[in-house]
Scaffold this active site. Structure first.
Site, mmCIF file in Angstrom:
data_model
loop_
_atom_site.group_PDB
_atom_site.id
_atom_site.type_symbol
_atom_site.label_atom_id
_atom_site.label_comp_id
_atom_site.label_asym_id
_atom_site.label_seq_id
_atom_site.Cartn_x
_atom_site.Cartn_y
_atom_site.Cartn_z
ATOM 1 N N ASN A 85 4.748 4.872 -21.744
ATOM 2 C CA ASN A 85 4.969 3.740 -22.636
ATOM 3 C C ASN A 85 4.037 2.572 -22.296
ATOM 4 O O ASN A 85 3.250 2.638 -21.356
ATOM 5 C CB ASN A 85 6.445 3.327 -22.571
ATOM 6 C CG ASN A 85 6.953 2.820 -23.906
ATOM 7 O OD1 ASN A 85 6.210 2.236 -24.681
ATOM 8 N ND2 ASN A 85 8.228 3.057 -24.160
ATOM 9 N N HIS A 115 -3.810 -0.023 2.065
ATOM 10 C CA HIS A 115 -4.674 -0.826 2.924
ATOM 11 C C HIS A 115 -4.321 -0.552 4.373
ATOM 12 O O HIS A 115 -3.156 -0.281 4.704
ATOM 13 C CB HIS A 115 -4.508 -2.317 2.598
ATOM 14 C CG HIS A 115 -4.880 -2.627 1.191
ATOM 15 N ND1 HIS A 115 -6.175 -2.854 0.809
ATOM 16 C CD2 HIS A 115 -4.133 -2.700 0.064
ATOM 17 C CE1 HIS A 115 -6.207 -3.074 -0.502
ATOM 18 N NE2 HIS A 115 -4.985 -2.974 -0.964
ATOM 19 N N GLY A 142 11.719 2.103 -16.981
ATOM 20 C CA GLY A 142 10.851 0.944 -17.158
ATOM 21 C C GLY A 142 10.817 0.029 -15.951
ATOM 22 O O GLY A 142 11.834 -0.205 -15.305
ATOM 23 N N THR A 165 9.654 4.154 -2.474
ATOM 24 C CA THR A 165 8.883 4.109 -1.237
ATOM 25 C C THR A 165 8.831 5.466 -0.536
ATOM 26 O O THR A 165 8.048 5.639 0.383
ATOM 27 C CB THR A 165 9.489 3.078 -0.258
ATOM 28 O OG1 THR A 165 10.825 3.478 0.053
ATOM 29 C CG2 THR A 165 9.499 1.682 -0.875
#
Length: 190
Positions: A85, A115, A142, A165
């Site tokens: 979407n 990083h 969403g 995570t």
């Protein structure tokens, strides 16, 4: 033989993102994104033709509704009948694979860019990428954020606004910040 910074990036090693070859790829993708995002009122067929120009693979019937944002595009592989979407962001310095029939809600962010933890390496402009894989027939709600290195299994559900995570097992439901697999959240196998 010394490898280029782009080759290091694609291999998942530390690389310098300021490298001219990498910067040139970002400019090419930026020009392509401008053309793609200007097609908001066009047909899914037009979107598909443009996706085939830049993405690594695009399955039959796959749709990404503009506006869409990515780093390179060529590291993204989407399966058949994938639906993404509006306002999706995919930072694809490493591979992003999205399996057949998966649906991704608006404003979802998928990050492969990472990083180093060492501040000197960060100050030197080094970064790396870790691939993200989303299985077949998954649903990503969403506003979810998927962090580098995460795998989401087939038929898994990620709740809206979740920050993923860790890996989400096949058939499970994960939600929250950080996302946790819901107790009893396994779906029946089909």
């Amino acid at each position: 033989m010394t490898r280029s910074q782009k080759e290091k990036m694609l291999a998942g090693e530390m690389y310098n993102a300021a490298d001219p070859e990498i910067q040139a790829e970002l400019l090419l993708t930026g020009a392509w994104l401008k053309r793609y995002n200007d097609t908001l009122g066009d047909s899914a067929e037009r979107w598909n033709a443009l996706l085939l120009e830049r993405l690594g693979a695009v399955g039959l019937g796959a749709v990404i509704r503009p506006p869409f944002h990515c780093d390179y595009g060529f590291n993204i592989r989407i399966g058949a009948w994938v639906y993404i979407n509006y306002n999706c962001v995919i930072l694809d310095v490493a591979a992003v694979t999205i399996g057949d029939g998966t649906a991704i809600g608006p404003a979802v962010q998928i990050y492969t860019a990472d990083h180093p933890h060492d501040p000197e390496q960060r100050q030197a402009g080094l970064q790396l990428g870790r691939p993200v894989s989303i299985g077949r027939h998954a649903w990503i709600g969403g506003g979810a954020i998927i962090l580098p290195g995460v795998t989401i299994g087939d038929h898994a559900v990620v709740g809206a606004g979740s920050v993923v995570t860790r890996d989400v097992p096949a058939g499970s439901t994960a939600m929250g910040n950080p996302a946790r697999v819901k107790a009893g959240g396994r779906l029946p196998k089909s």
